[in-house]
Design a protein around this motif. Structure first.
Motif: not given
Length: 325
Positions: A189-202, A294-309
């Motif tokens: 849920e944490k990752v899914a919500q971060a992606l929601y917030d990423f999409g929201y700002d975009l 930039n806000s959208a990118l900051e949101i996903i930067n806080k999640i432990d995604f791999t460089p490829a992701q």
């Protein structure tokens, strides 16, 4: 992971495989037409992309829900065009202009039903979550459209009002697309919500950019008549910001432009464009777009995604913001 272009092909092939060549043809031909005139397909693409962050198996349980997002989006556009009396959509006649209002309304209704039919193909273990997310989003999109129409009859709105409206009308469906793909892939849920917030700002950045294109874009590229928002006195980011930064004399000029009649359409558009140029609105809008990006990118930067992701998400964000239509 698949390249974004490969995900596009999944979407296009999936849409092409849907069968709308059935009776009564008056009901289904407009749906086939709406799909055939193309579009950015960013919502199903984003859904597949966030799923693909965790799984490379693109099959019916993810493809059909992704297509549901595009079919639902098409439904909203058909109805929006009726409400806005728009003549063109993606450079082609709008559905209600090619057929009539009644057919367009009914065909749009069928598209909304078809979206739920496609959505039901997602894995059973996440179906309740996905349905709840999609249903809430669908209602929010309608709420946003109602606010948009309400604002046409109000002389002034605040930037907070505007952001609230486009959040509902545009951003939540893009956010839903991002979260849906992650949920179907089994992300927590944490990752899914971060992606929601990423999409929201975009999504907010995307709508501000659309406002900009409607006034300063090229009609043959943008696919719609330039200045439609100006003619309809739409409360776009550009207009709201103009009233915010204008002095008293400039506000009087803005009021005078908005009061111009239908027979003064070309002059109205030209005068409003000139006012926007005087106030530096194009530059201010571009700055706001980049702030949300930039806000959208900051949101996903806080999640432990791999460089490829991270690279995949960055590519999508860049494609969305660096588009020309």
């Amino acid at each position: 992971m698949f390249a974004i272009e490969e995900l596009d092909r999944y979407v296009e092939n999936g849409l092409a495989a849907l069968n709308f060549r059935i009776e009564p043809k008056e009901l289904y031909q407009p749906i086939e037409y709406m799909i055939s005139i193309g579009g950015k397909r960013l919502r199903p693409e984003l859904c597949l992309l966030t799923y693909n962050l965790f799984s490379d198996k693109i099959e019916k349980p993810i493809l059909y829900p992704a297509l549901a997002l595009e079919i639902f989006h098409g439904f909203t556009l058909i109805h929006d065009d009726i409400m806005d009396q728009a003549e063109l959509r993606r450079g082609q006649q709008t559905v209600y202009r090619k057929w009539d209002n009644n057919i367009a309304i009914l065909s749009g209704d069928v598209m909304s039903i078809k979206a739920y039919e496609l959505l039901a193909n997602c894995p059973g273990n996440v179906l309740p979550q996905v349905l709840a997310l999609f249903s809430k989003t669908a209602a929010q999109v309608c709420e946003g459209q109602q606010y948009d129409m309400n604002f046409e009859n109000i002389p002034y709105i605040t930037m907070k009002d505007y952001i609230s409206m486009i959040s509902l009308k545009t951003a939540v469906l893009i956010a839903c697309s991002a979260k849906m793909g992650a949920l179907i892939a089994g992300a927590d849920e944490k990752v899914a919500q971060a992606l929601y917030d990423f999409g929201y700002d975009l999504g907010i950045a995307f709508q501000i950019q659309d406002d900009l294109f409607d006034t300063f874009g090229q009609g043959n590229v943008f696919g719609k008549k330039i200045g439609g928002d100006i003619l309809n006195n739409k409360k776009t980011w550009l207009l709201v910001e103009s009233f915010k930064v204008a002095d008293n004399r400039q506000r009087e000029e803005l009021d005078a432009i908005m009061a111009m009649g239908e027979d003064q359409g070309e002059e109205k558009i030209a005068r409003m464009q000139q006012m926007y140029n005087t106030l530096g609105i194009k530059e201010s809008a571009t700055k706001s777009i980049m702030e949300y990006y930039n806000s959208a990118l900051e949101i996903i930067n806080k999640i432990d995604f791999t460089p490829a992701q991270m690279e995949q998400l960055q590519r999508f964000a860049d494609k969305l913001i660096k588009r020309i239509k």
